[in-house]
Design a protein around this motif. Sequence first.
Motif, mmCIF file in Angstrom:
data_model
loop_
_atom_site.group_PDB
_atom_site.id
_atom_site.type_symbol
_atom_site.label_atom_id
_atom_site.label_comp_id
_atom_site.label_asym_id
_atom_site.label_seq_id
_atom_site.Cartn_x
_atom_site.Cartn_y
_atom_site.Cartn_z
ATOM 1 N N HIS A 27 0.822 -1.223 0.000
ATOM 2 C CA HIS A 27 0.000 0.000 0.000
ATOM 3 C C HIS A 27 0.854 1.270 0.000
ATOM 4 N N SER A 29 2.714 2.473 2.329
ATOM 5 C CA SER A 29 2.511 3.209 3.571
ATOM 6 C C SER A 29 3.401 2.588 4.636
ATOM 7 N N GLU A 33 0.096 2.853 9.702
ATOM 8 C CA GLU A 33 -1.109 3.142 8.923
ATOM 9 C C GLU A 33 -1.920 1.872 8.694
ATOM 10 N N ASP A 37 -5.726 1.304 10.084
ATOM 11 C CA ASP A 37 -6.830 0.911 9.196
ATOM 12 C C ASP A 37 -7.502 -0.368 9.686
ATOM 13 N N LEU A 40 -9.709 0.281 12.705
ATOM 14 C CA LEU A 40 -10.987 0.899 12.343
ATOM 15 C C LEU A 40 -11.999 -0.163 11.915
ATOM 16 N N ASP A 41 -11.523 -1.244 11.332
ATOM 17 C CA ASP A 41 -12.413 -2.341 10.947
ATOM 18 C C ASP A 41 -12.818 -3.197 12.143
#
Length: 87
Positions: A27, A29, A33, A37, A40-41
């Motif tokens: 990605h 990144s 990060e 991510d 958040l899931d």
Amino acid sequence: MECDEVMLTVRITAAEQLLLRRLAQGHRSDVSEVVADALLDIIPTLSAPGDAYRLLSALATPAPCALTVWLPTALADLLVPGAARIA
């Protein structure tokens, strides 16, 4: 003094660490990060008791590696009530 990020050290397996590094490279990144991510899931599952207990049992097994990541303060703040709920 306020900070925009929080440093968090987590215990993971070597395979998980490798997977995170590969995801970050893919990605373009950094590992922090990718972890943010993923959190958040995962955070919404903490509100469902069955899902929260399965997550807790997966996290209960000691892992041999440590990984330090930087999380946005707002995201780190969301971990506290989630952890309190399943503790």
